[in-house]
Write a protein that holds these residues in place. Structure first.
Motif, PDB file in Angstrom:
ATOM      1  N   ALA A  28     -47.671  25.862 -31.708  1.00  0.00           N
ATOM      2  CA  ALA A  28     -46.289  25.420 -31.506  1.00  0.00           C
ATOM      3  C   ALA A  28     -46.201  24.343 -30.424  1.00  0.00           C
ATOM      4  O   ALA A  28     -47.000  24.317 -29.479  1.00  0.00           O
ATOM      5  CB  ALA A  28     -45.399  26.592 -31.136  1.00  0.00           C
ATOM      6  N   ASP A  29     -45.225  23.450 -30.578  1.00  0.00           N
ATOM      7  CA  ASP A  29     -44.987  22.386 -29.597  1.00  0.00           C
ATOM      8  C   ASP A  29     -43.909  22.755 -28.591  1.00  0.00           C
ATOM      9  O   ASP A  29     -43.874  22.198 -27.487  1.00  0.00           O
ATOM     10  CB  ASP A  29     -44.560  21.103 -30.327  1.00  0.00           C
ATOM     11  N   LEU A  30     -43.033  23.673 -28.961  1.00  0.00           N
ATOM     12  CA  LEU A  30     -41.884  23.978 -28.093  1.00  0.00           C
ATOM     13  C   LEU A  30     -41.369  25.375 -28.360  1.00  0.00           C
ATOM     14  O   LEU A  30     -41.236  25.793 -29.522  1.00  0.00           O
ATOM     15  CB  LEU A  30     -40.754  22.967 -28.359  1.00  0.00           C
ATOM     16  N   LEU A  31     -41.058  26.076 -27.281  1.00  0.00           N
ATOM     17  CA  LEU A  31     -40.299  27.323 -27.365  1.00  0.00           C
ATOM     18  C   LEU A  31     -38.883  27.011 -26.926  1.00  0.00           C
ATOM     19  O   LEU A  31     -38.646  26.658 -25.772  1.00  0.00           O
ATOM     20  CB  LEU A  31     -40.910  28.412 -26.466  1.00  0.00           C
ATOM     21  N   LEU A  32     -37.936  27.134 -27.850  1.00  0.00           N
ATOM     22  CA  LEU A  32     -36.530  26.846 -27.582  1.00  0.00           C
ATOM     23  C   LEU A  32     -35.769  28.162 -27.592  1.00  0.00           C
ATOM     24  O   LEU A  32     -35.563  28.763 -28.649  1.00  0.00           O
ATOM     25  CB  LEU A  32     -35.982  25.894 -28.655  1.00  0.00           C
ATOM     26  N   ILE A  33     -35.374  28.617 -26.408  1.00  0.00           N
ATOM     27  CA  ILE A  33     -34.659  29.894 -26.292  1.00  0.00           C
ATOM     28  C   ILE A  33     -33.171  29.601 -26.328  1.00  0.00           C
ATOM     29  O   ILE A  33     -32.593  29.113 -25.359  1.00  0.00           O
ATOM     30  CB  ILE A  33     -35.059  30.635 -25.008  1.00  0.00           C
ATOM     31  N   ALA A  34     -32.555  29.872 -27.472  1.00  0.00           N
ATOM     32  CA  ALA A  34     -31.157  29.501 -27.683  1.00  0.00           C
ATOM     33  C   ALA A  34     -30.512  30.498 -28.650  1.00  0.00           C
ATOM     34  O   ALA A  34     -30.929  30.577 -29.804  1.00  0.00           O
ATOM     35  CB  ALA A  34     -31.063  28.084 -28.248  1.00  0.00           C
ATOM     36  N   PRO A  35     -29.502  31.219 -28.175  1.00  0.00           N
ATOM     37  CA  PRO A  35     -28.995  31.255 -26.805  1.00  0.00           C
ATOM     38  C   PRO A  35     -29.839  32.166 -25.920  1.00  0.00           C
ATOM     39  O   PRO A  35     -30.520  33.055 -26.418  1.00  0.00           O
ATOM     40  CB  PRO A  35     -27.587  31.829 -26.999  1.00  0.00           C
ATOM     41  N   ALA A  36     -29.754  31.933 -24.620  1.00  0.00           N
ATOM     42  CA  ALA A  36     -30.436  32.775 -23.645  1.00  0.00           C
ATOM     43  C   ALA A  36     -29.388  33.519 -22.827  1.00  0.00           C
ATOM     44  O   ALA A  36     -28.536  32.904 -22.191  1.00  0.00           O
ATOM     45  CB  ALA A  36     -31.313  31.926 -22.723  1.00  0.00           C
ATOM     46  N   THR A  37     -29.436  34.834 -22.855  1.00  0.00           N
ATOM     47  CA  THR A  37     -28.502  35.643 -22.080  1.00  0.00           C
ATOM     48  C   THR A  37     -28.944  35.745 -20.621  1.00  0.00           C
ATOM     49  O   THR A  37     -30.082  35.421 -20.273  1.00  0.00           O
ATOM     50  CB  THR A  37     -28.423  37.064 -22.662  1.00  0.00           C
ATOM     51  N   ALA A  38     -28.042  36.224 -19.776  1.00  0.00           N
ATOM     52  CA  ALA A  38     -28.376  36.450 -18.367  1.00  0.00           C
ATOM     53  C   ALA A  38     -29.526  37.456 -18.266  1.00  0.00           C
ATOM     54  O   ALA A  38     -30.418  37.334 -17.417  1.00  0.00           O
ATOM     55  CB  ALA A  38     -27.155  36.955 -17.608  1.00  0.00           C
ATOM     56  N   ASN A  39     -29.510  38.464 -19.135  1.00  0.00           N
ATOM     57  CA  ASN A  39     -30.550  39.484 -19.148  1.00  0.00           C
ATOM     58  C   ASN A  39     -31.914  38.870 -19.439  1.00  0.00           C
ATOM     59  O   ASN A  39     -32.904  39.135 -18.726  1.00  0.00           O
ATOM     60  CB  ASN A  39     -30.198  40.536 -20.212  1.00  0.00           C
ATOM     61  N   THR A  40     -31.986  38.018 -20.460  1.00  0.00           N
ATOM     62  CA  THR A  40     -33.260  37.390 -20.822  1.00  0.00           C
ATOM     63  C   THR A  40     -33.730  36.437 -19.731  1.00  0.00           C
ATOM     64  O   THR A  40     -34.922  36.396 -19.395  1.00  0.00           O
ATOM     65  CB  THR A  40     -33.120  36.640 -22.159  1.00  0.00           C
ATOM     66  N   ILE A  41     -32.810  35.670 -19.151  1.00  0.00           N
ATOM     67  CA  ILE A  41     -33.175  34.750 -18.068  1.00  0.00           C
ATOM     68  C   ILE A  41     -33.755  35.526 -16.885  1.00  0.00           C
ATOM     69  O   ILE A  41     -34.763  35.124 -16.289  1.00  0.00           O
ATOM     70  CB  ILE A  41     -31.952  33.909 -17.647  1.00  0.00           C
ATOM     71  N   GLY A  42     -33.140  36.671 -16.565  1.00  0.00           N
ATOM     72  CA  GLY A  42     -33.644  37.496 -15.472  1.00  0.00           C
ATOM     73  C   GLY A  42     -35.046  38.019 -15.748  1.00  0.00           C
ATOM     74  O   GLY A  42     -35.910  38.049 -14.867  1.00  0.00           O
ATOM     75  N   LYS A  43     -35.288  38.438 -16.978  1.00  0.00           N
ATOM     76  CA  LYS A  43     -36.617  38.946 -17.346  1.00  0.00           C
ATOM     77  C   LYS A  43     -37.665  37.837 -17.283  1.00  0.00           C
ATOM     78  O   LYS A  43     -38.781  38.054 -16.794  1.00  0.00           O
ATOM     79  CB  LYS A  43     -36.569  39.557 -18.741  1.00  0.00           C
ATOM     80  N   ILE A  44     -37.316  36.658 -17.769  1.00  0.00           N
ATOM     81  CA  ILE A  44     -38.259  35.538 -17.721  1.00  0.00           C
ATOM     82  C   ILE A  44     -38.605  35.201 -16.273  1.00  0.00           C
ATOM     83  O   ILE A  44     -39.760  34.951 -15.932  1.00  0.00           O
ATOM     84  CB  ILE A  44     -37.662  34.309 -18.439  1.00  0.00           C
ATOM     85  N   ALA A  45     -37.599  35.232 -15.404  1.00  0.00           N
ATOM     86  CA  ALA A  45     -37.807  34.873 -13.995  1.00  0.00           C
ATOM     87  C   ALA A  45     -38.730  35.852 -13.281  1.00  0.00           C
ATOM     88  O   ALA A  45     -39.403  35.480 -12.310  1.00  0.00           O
ATOM     89  CB  ALA A  45     -36.467  34.787 -13.279  1.00  0.00           C
ATOM     90  N   THR A  46     -38.772  37.089 -13.758  1.00  0.00           N
ATOM     91  CA  THR A  46     -39.573  38.116 -13.085  1.00  0.00           C
ATOM     92  C   THR A  46     -40.796  38.526 -13.896  1.00  0.00           C
ATOM     93  O   THR A  46     -41.496  39.476 -13.530  1.00  0.00           O
ATOM     94  CB  THR A  46     -38.715  39.352 -12.781  1.00  0.00           C
ATOM     95  N   GLY A  47     -41.075  37.823 -14.996  1.00  0.00           N
ATOM     96  CA  GLY A  47     -42.276  38.101 -15.773  1.00  0.00           C
ATOM     97  C   GLY A  47     -42.210  39.357 -16.607  1.00  0.00           C
ATOM     98  O   GLY A  47     -43.253  39.887 -17.022  1.00  0.00           O
ATOM     99  N   ILE A  48     -41.017  39.863 -16.882  1.00  0.00           N
ATOM    100  CA  ILE A  48     -40.871  41.045 -17.731  1.00  0.00           C
ATOM    101  C   ILE A  48     -40.846  40.596 -19.195  1.00  0.00           C
ATOM    102  O   ILE A  48     -40.108  39.692 -19.558  1.00  0.00           O
ATOM    103  CB  ILE A  48     -39.573  41.815 -17.394  1.00  0.00           C
ATOM    104  N   ASP A  49     -41.661  41.268 -20.033  1.00  0.00           N
ATOM    105  CA  ASP A  49     -41.634  40.912 -21.453  1.00  0.00           C
ATOM    106  C   ASP A  49     -41.564  42.181 -22.295  1.00  0.00           C
ATOM    107  O   ASP A  49     -42.578  42.688 -22.780  1.00  0.00           O
ATOM    108  CB  ASP A  49     -42.821  40.018 -21.832  1.00  0.00           C
ATOM    109  N   ASP A  50     -40.334  42.670 -22.472  1.00  0.00           N
ATOM    110  CA  ASP A  50     -40.118  43.899 -23.236  1.00  0.00           C
ATOM    111  C   ASP A  50     -39.376  43.646 -24.545  1.00  0.00           C
ATOM    112  O   ASP A  50     -38.898  44.580 -25.184  1.00  0.00           O
ATOM    113  CB  ASP A  50     -39.363  44.930 -22.387  1.00  0.00           C
ATOM    114  N   THR A  51     -39.264  42.380 -24.942  1.00  0.00           N
ATOM    115  CA  THR A  51     -38.722  42.013 -26.245  1.00  0.00           C
ATOM    116  C   THR A  51     -39.642  40.932 -26.823  1.00  0.00           C
ATOM    117  O   THR A  51     -40.391  40.292 -26.072  1.00  0.00           O
ATOM    118  CB  THR A  51     -37.290  41.442 -26.154  1.00  0.00           C
ATOM    119  N   PRO A  52     -39.601  40.715 -28.124  1.00  0.00           N
ATOM    120  CA  PRO A  52     -40.416  39.625 -28.677  1.00  0.00           C
ATOM    121  C   PRO A  52     -40.131  38.279 -28.020  1.00  0.00           C
ATOM    122  O   PRO A  52     -41.047  37.486 -27.793  1.00  0.00           O
ATOM    123  CB  PRO A  52     -40.029  39.625 -30.162  1.00  0.00           C
ATOM    124  N   VAL A  53     -38.863  38.039 -27.689  1.00  0.00           N
ATOM    125  CA  VAL A  53     -38.503  36.757 -27.071  1.00  0.00           C
ATOM    126  C   VAL A  53     -39.139  36.616 -25.704  1.00  0.00           C
ATOM    127  O   VAL A  53     -39.744  35.578 -25.376  1.00  0.00           O
ATOM    128  CB  VAL A  53     -36.967  36.611 -26.974  1.00  0.00           C
TER     129      VAL A  53
END
Length: 413
Positions: A98-123
């Motif tokens: 893949a050339d790009l991961l486009l997270i759209a839409p991104a919820t506050a919950n998902t943004i928080g998980k990405i910021a802290t390295g949590i990966d408990d969903t496929p996204v």
């Protein structure tokens, strides 16, 4: 377009609008915001520009839209869980396709998980893998404005931006941090996945018509639509340039700086002032009024014979050249009712008189003014052979930016 046997019918629209994303593989990651309903058309717009699109969804996103809708939209099976195929590695490992991961839409919950390295969903698993592998990731937030303004969310967004990850939007309206428009998302994707050959360049573009006031109600203007200037601004931005457009309309693209100028004097003054901030190139594509008048302060009474006295306006490109002798300038020369030889003669004269680097000549009595297509000739100061281009204004903008890119590259050799 020709149909490929066994191809999903939704892919028959591929490259229908352009080839700006041709050959690019984009993973559209969808989370549990109501804005997920927008992703069906977003996926199809990416495909219309040539992209291969795959979708990955969180469980919460499946409560908003059915995975089958995204299967239809992309023409590919939707990833709703990580299986033995290790899909996150297939697409975004070091050797991922893949050339790009486009997270759209991104919820506050998902943004928080990405910021802290949590990966408990496929996204979030896709995000952790892509970021860890140094792949291109773009995030399109969508949530209520109160959530967007939460200090923790603000901190998380700042942290992720610090990793070099781009955010698109949101649009703050009606108390909601709304998902960015598809147009904004597509443009940013084109910029992020393109060659960015104009990165670091500052380009100033004038566009459209000017309007000279006659009285508080009436104006004197021309038929120029500004479509060419708009396409030039978009194309320069796709290629990574820092773009400013001066016009009297509204483009509404978040990444492009806009300056409003209505009259010829306002446009000339705005351009000269802006150039003082340091630009690499001026493209003067606006149809600036050649004449103006002293406006009357009250509405002219209708039904009476009227005589107006005109005076010439200042010439923007001449003043720009005088003020900035080393600036690269591309001008436009529009004529009507002249043959090709006379058109080119006049264009070359302007090229010489104003010491331009390049001029675009077109005869507008049949096409060009207010239309979606045009026929133009590029004439160069360096003595190169003239180049004629006919087609849509987006096509012409692409060719012109190609020529400008080559011109800049030669200057810097």
């Amino acid at each position: 377009m020709p149909q490929i046997p066994n191809e999903h019918p939704t892919l028959w629209i591929k490259s229908a609008k352009s080839r700006t994303l041709q050959g690019k593989t984009i993973v559209l990651a969808v989370t549990g915001s109501i804005a997920a309903v927008r992703t069906i058309e977003l996926a199809r717009e990416l495909i219309r520009r040539g992209a291969h699109v795959y979708a990955v969804m969180s469980e919460a996103a499946g409560c908003i839209i059915n995975p089958m809708a995204l299967h239809y939209a992309t023409g590919n099976e939707v990833i709703t869980s990580i299986t033995g195929k290790v899909e996150h590695v297939e697409f975004f490992g070091k050797l991922g396709r893949a050339d790009l991961l486009l997270i759209a839409p991104a919820t506050a919950n998902t943004i928080g998980k990405i910021a802290t390295g949590i990966d408990d969903t496929p996204v979030t698993t896709f995000a952790t893998t892509a970021i860890g592998a140094g792949k291109t990731v773009m995030i399109v937030p969508a949530m209520h404005e109160d959530m967007y303004n939460h200090p923790g969310v603000v901190e998380n967004i700042g942290k992720i931006k610090g990793w070099g990850i781009g955010f698109i939007g949101p649009r703050l309206e009606e108390g909601i941090a709304k998902i960015a428009s598809n147009e904004d998302i597509i443009l940013e994707v084109e910029r992020a996945t393109g060659k960015r050959i104009l990165q670091g360049m500052k380009i100033l573009i004038t566009s459209g018509s000017t309007a000279e006031p006659i009285d508080p109600i009436r104006i004197m203007t021309n038929r120029a639509s500004g479509k060419t200037g708009t396409e030039l601004a978009l194309e320069a931005y796709r290629r990574g340039a820092d773009v400013t457009i001066v016009h009297r309309s509204r483009l509404g693209v978040s990444g492009i700086n806009e300056i409003f100028a209505e009259t010829a004097t306002q446009m000339t003054d705005a351009v000269l002032e802006e150039l003082g901030k340091g630009y690499d190139l001026l493209i003067s594509s606006a149809a600036i009024a050649d004449y103006t008048i002293d406006a009357i302060g009250q509405k002219i009474k209708s039904g009476e014979e009227l005589n107006l006295s005109f005076r010439p306006t200042r010439k923007l490109i001449k003043e720009a050249r005088k003020a900035y002798p080393r600036l690269r300038i591309v001008g436009f020369k529009a004529e009507a009712g002249v043959d090709r030889e006379e058109l080119h003669r006049r264009a070359r004269q302007t090229l010489q008189d104003c010491r331009l680097d390049m001029i675009v000549a077109n005869e507008v009595s049949k096409t060009g003014i207010g239309t979606d297509s045009n026929c133009v000739t590029l004439i160069y100061a360096a003595g190169r052979e003239e180049l004629s281009v006919e087609g849509s204004k987006s096509l012409i903008a692409g060719v012109l930016m190609d020529e400008i890119t080559m011109m800049i590259a030669k200057d810097e050799e």
